[in-house]
Design a protein around this motif. Structure first.
Motif, short mmCIF file in Angstrom:
data_model
loop_
_atom_site.label_atom_id
_atom_site.label_comp_id
_atom_site.label_asym_id
_atom_site.label_seq_id
_atom_site.Cartn_x
_atom_site.Cartn_y
_atom_site.Cartn_z
N LYS A 105 0.80 -1.67 0.30
CA LYS A 105 -0.06 0.31 -0.23
C LYS A 105 1.35 1.20 0.31
O LYS A 105 0.72 2.17 1.00
CB LYS A 105 -1.07 0.01 1.29
CG LYS A 105 -1.89 -1.05 1.64
CD LYS A 105 -2.71 -0.79 2.47
CE LYS A 105 -3.52 -2.06 2.56
NZ LYS A 105 -5.01 -2.36 3.38
N LYS A 151 -5.49 5.85 11.02
CA LYS A 151 -4.64 4.75 10.55
C LYS A 151 -3.27 5.64 10.46
O LYS A 151 -3.01 6.83 10.35
CB LYS A 151 -4.62 4.94 8.75
CG LYS A 151 -5.62 3.59 8.97
CD LYS A 151 -6.23 3.30 7.17
CE LYS A 151 -6.65 1.47 7.44
NZ LYS A 151 -7.03 1.34 5.70
N PHE A 153 1.40 6.29 8.94
CA PHE A 153 1.08 6.48 7.92
C PHE A 153 3.43 6.79 7.65
O PHE A 153 2.75 7.91 8.22
CB PHE A 153 0.57 6.97 6.68
CG PHE A 153 -0.51 6.58 6.63
CD1 PHE A 153 -0.89 5.78 4.82
CD2 PHE A 153 -1.90 7.45 6.97
CE1 PHE A 153 -2.26 5.48 4.87
CE2 PHE A 153 -3.21 6.62 5.89
CZ PHE A 153 -3.45 5.75 5.34
N ASP A 204 1.37 2.36 4.23
CA ASP A 204 0.65 2.93 5.40
C ASP A 204 1.62 1.67 6.24
O ASP A 204 1.65 0.60 6.37
CB ASP A 204 -0.91 1.68 5.14
CG ASP A 204 -1.26 1.37 5.79
OD1 ASP A 204 -1.07 1.41 6.76
OD2 ASP A 204 -2.61 1.18 5.56
N LYS A 205 1.67 2.35 7.34
CA LYS A 205 2.45 2.06 8.19
C LYS A 205 1.79 -0.03 8.99
O LYS A 205 2.54 -0.75 9.16
CB LYS A 205 3.16 2.38 9.50
CG LYS A 205 3.71 3.86 8.99
CD LYS A 205 3.99 4.68 10.32
CE LYS A 205 4.88 4.82 11.55
NZ LYS A 205 5.17 5.10 12.50
#
Length: 419
Positions: A105, A151, A153, A204-205
């Motif tokens: 991602k 989320k 990032f 995306d981590k």
């Protein structure tokens, strides 16, 4: 909880307090280690993301350089069919294909504050990065951790600067190819080295965190299990030590008041019981009596049959006495072949009856090869005027009279012998 606290602060609980302190220190140490491990993993995630972003940056620049050089050197005329080969149009297409093909991602974009392709419109943080590089032209990289929609990032930005071949389309508008000049109103008047925009890489981590968190979870569980096992082992050692200590103390206590051969009470313990009974006599007027016993001709048994048989006789008579007195009575080995029985709440008549019953039991008993074994008894009832020492002396005098009167009989202090 109060009972536990009271027990915990007792002096005898000092070992358990030490154990609790050690257990607490172990768990604090494990917790501190896990926190450090978690921070290390977070740093490792950022380092991994940075390394991948840096590699993508270098790879993208390499493709871009080769692609632009070949395109510009080809002499292809720029029109509606070939405009897609320009960086502002080719970069979004490459990014879209890359997003669909990668499982991490990762979004890779070329963005500018003077947009020619709407797909290259910068986000707020990308615009901030462009401003940052314009204000700090010596800087080559900018990284940030972002949170969007719950989320995490990783944002990586590198400046895109105007090179010589860029000036054909981004120099003065009048020098640009006709198609570019007629199609775009912005993106002109750049000079060599100016910041045109940025290469933006957004990761995306979560994909990195899932592996790292699982690894951390495994390590955390492993460390907690190990710590719990160590604490349990320490507790077991402490518990066993205390249990052994308690058993030893019980044995020492028993040894301090019991006779090692017969396991009856010894002289010291009997005097303790007698002192207690005498106090009850003085305070509550409750009588008690003593029965003193001596095995007849015991020296002859030792000389004729040996000390082992003599010890067997002592054990046999001790057992017989212990089993045939009341549960409130106390039996002790007074010394050598002498025994003494303390009978609480008992007058001399009842004590004499008990003595006679015991005398008959001993006479009827058989021990090893000894054909006949008898014993003499002296009985004395305590009075308020007596001391413990005087009472013992009176019982001993009664025993002496029983022995000098022919043995194997009961004699009551100051009274005639009872057959």
């Amino acid at each position: 909880m109060k009972k536990f606290f009271k027990w915990f602060i007792k002096p005898e609980s000092s070992v358990y307090r030490l154990y609790a302190l050690i257990a607490l220190l172990i768990f604090l140490g494990v917790s501190a280690r896990n926190i450090m491990e978690y921070r290390s993993i977070i740093k490792e995630i950022d380092h991994t993301a940075y390394s991948e972003a840096e590699l993508l940056h270098e790879y993208f620049l390499s493709i871009n350089e080769v692609y632009n050089t070949q395109y510009l050197n080809s002499g292809v005329e720029i029109n509606d069919k070939t405009i897609g080969f320009l960086p502002s149009h080719a970069a979004p297409q490459i990014s879209d294909v890359f997003v669909n093909k990668t499982s991490h991602k990762i979004i890779l974009r070329n963005v500018s504050d003077q947009v020619r392709n709407i797909k290259n419109t910068p986000t707020r943080y990308e615009r901030e990065a462009i401003t940052y590089f314009k204000q700090n032209p010596q800087k080559k990289i900018l990284t940030r951790n972002l949170n969007h929609g719950g989320k995490n990032f990783f944002f990586y930005a590198a400046p895109i600067k105007i090179e010589a071949h860029c000036l054909m389309c981004h120099g003065k508008r009048e020098d640009a190819p006709p198609y570019i000049r007629d199609r775009y109103d912005s993106g002109y008047d750049y000079k060599l080295g100016d910041v045109r925009g940025i290469l933006s890489i957004i990761m995306d981590k979560g994909s990195f965190q899932e592996d790292a968190q699982q690894q951390y979870k495994d390590r955390f569980i492993y460390s907690v299990v190990i710590a719990a096992a160590v604490v349990a082992l320490i507790f077991l050692i402490v518990w066993r030590t205390k249990r052994t200590e308690k058993d030893l103390l019980e044995k020492l206590k028993k040894m301090s008041f019991s006779d090692p051969l017969t396991s009856l009470y010894n002289r010291r313990k009997m005097i303790e019981y007698m002192t207690e009974s005498h106090y009850i006599l003085e305070r509550y007027k409750e009588p008690y009596s003593l029965i003193m016993i001596d095995i007849d001709h015991f020296k002859l048994i030792n000389d004729q049959y040996g000390h082992d048989i003599g010890d067997a006789v002592l054990k046999k008579i001790s057992s017989l006495l212990q089993k045939n007195v009341r549960h409130t009575d106390h039996v002790a080995r007074w010394g050598g072949e002498e025994f003494i029985i303390l009978c609480p709440k008992t007058n001399w008549e009842n004590a004499a009856r008990l003595a006679e019953d015991l005398r008959q039991l001993i006479e009827a008993s058989r021990v090893e090869m000894v054909e006949r074994c008898t014993a003499s008894f002296g009985v004395a009832q305590a009075s308020e005027n007596d001391s413990v020492e005087i009472l013992i002396k009176r019982a001993d005098e009664a025993l002496y009279k029983a022995k000098t009167s022919g043995r194997n009989r009961v004699y009551v202090s100051d009274l005639n012998a009872i057959r």
